[in-house]
Design a protein around this motif. Structure first.
Motif, PDB file in Angstrom:
ATOM      1  N   LEU A 239      27.820  32.027 -36.771  1.00  0.00           N
ATOM      2  CA  LEU A 239      27.155  30.763 -36.454  1.00  0.00           C
ATOM      3  C   LEU A 239      26.705  30.051 -37.737  1.00  0.00           C
ATOM      4  N   VAL A 240      26.073  30.781 -38.640  1.00  0.00           N
ATOM      5  CA  VAL A 240      25.601  30.188 -39.892  1.00  0.00           C
ATOM      6  C   VAL A 240      26.784  29.841 -40.805  1.00  0.00           C
ATOM      7  N   GLY A 241      27.745  30.746 -40.921  1.00  0.00           N
ATOM      8  CA  GLY A 241      28.894  30.497 -41.793  1.00  0.00           C
ATOM      9  C   GLY A 241      29.732  29.311 -41.344  1.00  0.00           C
ATOM     10  N   SER A 242      29.956  29.183 -40.050  1.00  0.00           N
ATOM     11  CA  SER A 242      30.753  28.071 -39.534  1.00  0.00           C
ATOM     12  C   SER A 242      29.950  26.790 -39.448  1.00  0.00           C
ATOM     13  N   GLY A 243      28.704  26.898 -38.988  1.00  0.00           N
ATOM     14  CA  GLY A 243      27.900  25.701 -38.766  1.00  0.00           C
ATOM     15  C   GLY A 243      27.265  25.142 -40.018  1.00  0.00           C
ATOM     16  N   TYR A 244      26.606  25.979 -40.800  1.00  0.00           N
ATOM     17  CA  TYR A 244      25.855  25.495 -41.949  1.00  0.00           C
ATOM     18  C   TYR A 244      26.728  25.387 -43.207  1.00  0.00           C
ATOM     19  N   TYR A 245      27.479  26.455 -43.507  1.00  0.00           N
ATOM     20  CA  TYR A 245      28.290  26.468 -44.720  1.00  0.00           C
ATOM     21  C   TYR A 245      29.684  25.881 -44.529  1.00  0.00           C
ATOM     22  N   ARG A 246      30.084  25.632 -43.294  1.00  0.00           N
ATOM     23  CA  ARG A 246      31.372  25.021 -42.956  1.00  0.00           C
ATOM     24  C   ARG A 246      32.570  25.842 -43.438  1.00  0.00           C
ATOM     25  N   PHE A 247      32.468  27.183 -43.333  1.00  0.00           N
ATOM     26  CA  PHE A 247      33.612  28.024 -43.652  1.00  0.00           C
ATOM     27  C   PHE A 247      34.694  27.810 -42.618  1.00  0.00           C
ATOM     28  N   HIS A 248      35.925  27.955 -43.036  1.00  0.00           N
ATOM     29  CA  HIS A 248      37.063  27.794 -42.137  1.00  0.00           C
ATOM     30  C   HIS A 248      37.005  28.874 -41.046  1.00  0.00           C
ATOM     31  N   PRO A 249      37.310  28.536 -39.786  1.00  0.00           N
ATOM     32  CA  PRO A 249      37.229  29.523 -38.698  1.00  0.00           C
ATOM     33  C   PRO A 249      38.102  30.752 -38.927  1.00  0.00           C
ATOM     34  N   LEU A 250      39.289  30.567 -39.510  1.00  0.00           N
ATOM     35  CA  LEU A 250      40.160  31.718 -39.763  1.00  0.00           C
ATOM     36  C   LEU A 250      39.512  32.666 -40.776  1.00  0.00           C
ATOM     37  N   PHE A 251      38.873  32.099 -41.774  1.00  0.00           N
ATOM     38  CA  PHE A 251      38.155  32.913 -42.755  1.00  0.00           C
ATOM     39  C   PHE A 251      37.039  33.702 -42.074  1.00  0.00           C
TER      40      PHE A 251
ATOM     41  N   VAL B  97      38.504  36.638 -39.983  1.00  0.00           N
ATOM     42  CA  VAL B  97      38.911  37.764 -40.840  1.00  0.00           C
ATOM     43  C   VAL B  97      37.681  38.481 -41.395  1.00  0.00           C
ATOM     44  N   LEU B  98      36.713  37.719 -41.868  1.00  0.00           N
ATOM     45  CA  LEU B  98      35.507  38.311 -42.438  1.00  0.00           C
ATOM     46  C   LEU B  98      34.738  39.136 -41.407  1.00  0.00           C
TER      47      LEU B  98
END
Length: 191
Positions: free
Chosen positions: A166-178, A181-182
């Motif tokens: 939630l934080v990685g996708s929403g706040y930091y805008r990391f790619h969903p595929l990343f 995998v992570l």
């Protein structure tokens, strides 16, 4: 051979036209067309396709179309003709979706340019996040997340991975595929 191509096209065109509601409501309809109506697959082969569909790319209808076309054409006409049959079946499945999308795209432009259409769309926009949140809440059950009383480690790891995503996708805008995998690697290490 042309009759088989036409039969494949018409059968999978029907599935594409009337197959609404996702893969599971389609099972009985696809099974009826492929096993009962035409006999392209046996019941056991159809069950194998259902099992394989959960672990290979593509949907149930695409996997069924591939196997049915290959099985009915490869033995008598060879693999080249069978691949042509797969293309015919895939095309038949895709035509209704593309036609519907094109039709709705034109309708959407007309709808957006009117005051009524703008009002309707402004009411519908907040529903998308709500529907996604409802799906997420439905998936947050003991089978997917574990239970804090039965297995606190699994529950804690699941909750951590959920919040990290939630934080990685929403706040930091990391790619969903990343993020997939992570979290997959983190789950592999932590479980």
């Amino acid at each position: 051979m042309l009759i088989i191509y036409l039969s494949l096209f018409l059968s999978f065109l029907q599935i594409g036209l009337f197959g609404w509601g996702g893969p599971f409501p389609l099972l009985s309809y696809v099974q009826h067309e492929v096993v009962v109506e035409h006999g392209w697959l046996t019941s056991a082969e159809f069950a194998d396709v259902m099992a394989l569909s959960s672990v290979v790319p593509g949907g149930i209808t695409l996997d069924t179309a591939s196997l049915a076309a290959y099985r009915v054409l490869a033995g008598e006409y060879g693999p080249g003709v069978a691949i042509g049959g797969i293309v015919v079946a895939f095309t038949a499945l895709a035509v209704p979706a593309y036609a519907f999308s094109a039709l709705m795209g034109r309708f959407r432009e007309r709808l957006c340019s009117s005051d009524i259409g703008d009002s309707i769309l402004s009411l519908l926009r907040p529903m998308s996040p709500g529907l996604i949140a409802a799906a997420a809440i439905l998936l947050m059950n003991g089978e997917n997340f574990g239970s804090p009383t039965v297995n606190p480690w699994q529950f804690g790891v699941s909750l951590f991975l959920f919040l990290a995503t939630l934080v990685g996708s929403g706040y930091y805008r990391f790619h969903p595929l990343f993020m997939i995998v992570l979290c997959g690697l983190a789950g592999l290490l932590l479980y």
